[in-house]
Structures are given as C-alpha cells and as structure tokens.
Design an enzyme around this catalytic site. Structure first.
Site, PDB file in Angstrom:
ATOM      1  N   PRO A 183     -11.469  -9.891   1.423  1.00 26.46           N
ATOM      2  CA  PRO A 183     -10.704  -9.224   0.366  1.00 26.46           C
ATOM      3  C   PRO A 183     -10.655  -7.697   0.449  1.00 26.46           C
ATOM      4  O   PRO A 183     -11.153  -6.989  -0.424  1.00 26.46           O
ATOM      5  CB  PRO A 183     -11.433  -9.684  -0.898  1.00 26.46           C
ATOM      6  CG  PRO A 183     -12.855  -9.820  -0.454  1.00 26.46           C
ATOM      7  CD  PRO A 183     -12.776 -10.356   0.955  1.00 26.46           C
ATOM      8  N   CYS A 184      -9.999  -7.166   1.464  1.00 25.71           N
ATOM      9  CA  CYS A 184      -9.885  -5.715   1.596  1.00 25.71           C
ATOM     10  C   CYS A 184      -9.068  -5.112   0.450  1.00 25.71           C
ATOM     11  O   CYS A 184      -9.143  -3.907   0.205  1.00 25.71           O
ATOM     12  CB  CYS A 184      -9.304  -5.340   2.955  1.00 25.71           C
ATOM     13  SG  CYS A 184      -7.713  -6.088   3.331  1.00 25.71           S
TER      14      CYS A 184
END
Length: 197
Positions: free
Chosen positions: A157-158
């Site tokens: 989840p950047c």
C-alpha cells in the site's frame, strides 16, 4: 523416450534455467475495479505486477515480455488475486494475504516495500517517517523513488505514504486514485486547493 516426453523435459529444463536467471513465467489477467481496469501479473512466487491505466492487453503483455520470455493470460489462475481485490474494494478486506514476488526490484526498494506493507489499513505515514523506519533518516527522496517503482501498488500500500504536512505526494496510479484509495480506507485528506495533476 517419446517426442512428447522429450519436449516436456526440454521445456521443464528451460523453465528451470529461466527461473534461476530471474526470468520466471508470468501469468496475467485483467481485473475491473472501481478505480479502473487493473492488469495483474503473477509468478509461481506471488503477484509481481499491478498496472493501472494500461490501454491494451497487447501492450501489457509486451511490457511483461521485457522481464520474462514466458507470459500468458490466465484469468482462472488469478482467481485468488481477483477475489482479494474485489473484497478490498468492497470494504471487506483490510489486509492482503497474497504473496508478492519482488525479484525485479533492487534490495533498497524491496526493503522500503517490505516496511510499507506494515502500514495498517486506514493509516498513513510520511516519506520521512518511512525513511527513518528503514534506518535511513535522510533518504525520504530515495524512499519516494522506491515507492514510485512499487510493482504491486494496492497490494503493497504505497498509497498510504503521504508528504509532510498531509499533502498527497505522488502515486503511480495518479493522485485522484490515491485519494480514492485512502477514502475507501476511511482516511480523509484535506480537499485539494487546485488541480491534482
């Protein structure tokens, strides 16, 4: 030995050699989501690619062929990936259980991405804080670059990494998509004062 057996054995030997050289077979599929069509690629070790905004299957396949000489469409083989993404977008899943294959990234990028996986659903951190978490306090720009090379956004989840002061920062899928993903997770950012692109 029959010709068919010899061909199977030769293919297995070639596949083994390509795997050892870092060129694993890639299966891919096309997955509709609320943020548009995602093309997803996977090896025998896990999901290796998630791509936003790809205009055609042909172009996506061509891009994967730069990494592996064996690329094939396999929607059925990606059923688990499809189901977890569906559940995520439906608000039923807060943590992916999918394995990821990061063989195509540098050790630094892999370290950044592994730490990024620890950011919980609905929470955010800054590029600087993430740099500190990996022991490189002054590397916030390098961390941003590593996140920009994240081959499996959403799954790693950047989008949960934002700039100092609560600004969005960047995102491979575009800032409107980043805002949607964070909103889906219940994190509210200030409304943009101008254009997002």
């Amino acid at each position: 030995m029959s010709n068919a057996t010899a061909v199977r054995r030769a293919r297995a030997l070639l596949r083994s050699a390509l795997d050892r050289a870092g060129h694993p077979a890639i299966r891919f599929g096309r997955i509709p989501t609320p943020v548009g069509i995602l093309f997803v690629g996977a090896t025998d070790k896990g999901v290796c690619d998630v791509t936003f905004g790809q205009p055609s299957e042909r172009r996506y396949r061509a891009r994967l062929l730069r990494w592996s000489p064996e690329v094939r469409r396999d929607d059925a083989g990606l059923a688990t990936v499809r189901e977890e993404l569906r559940a995520y977008f439906a608000g039923e899943l807060t943590r992916f259980s999918l394995a990821v294959d990061l063989r195509q990234v540098t050790p630094f990028t892999a370290r950044v991405l592994r730490e990024t996986q620890k950011i919980r659903f609905g929470q955010v951190t800054s590029y600087g804080a993430l740099a500190a978490r990996i022991g490189s306090r002054r590397a916030s720009r390098a961390v941003g670059g590593a996140l920009g090379r994240n081959p499996v956004p959403i799954i790693i989840p950047c989008h949960r990494v934002i700039a100092q002061g609560g600004r969005l920062g960047g995102f491979t899928g575009g800032l409107p998509t980043k805002r949607i993903l964070l909103g889906l997770e219940g994190y509210r950012l200030p409304e943009p004062s101008g254009r997002l692109f």
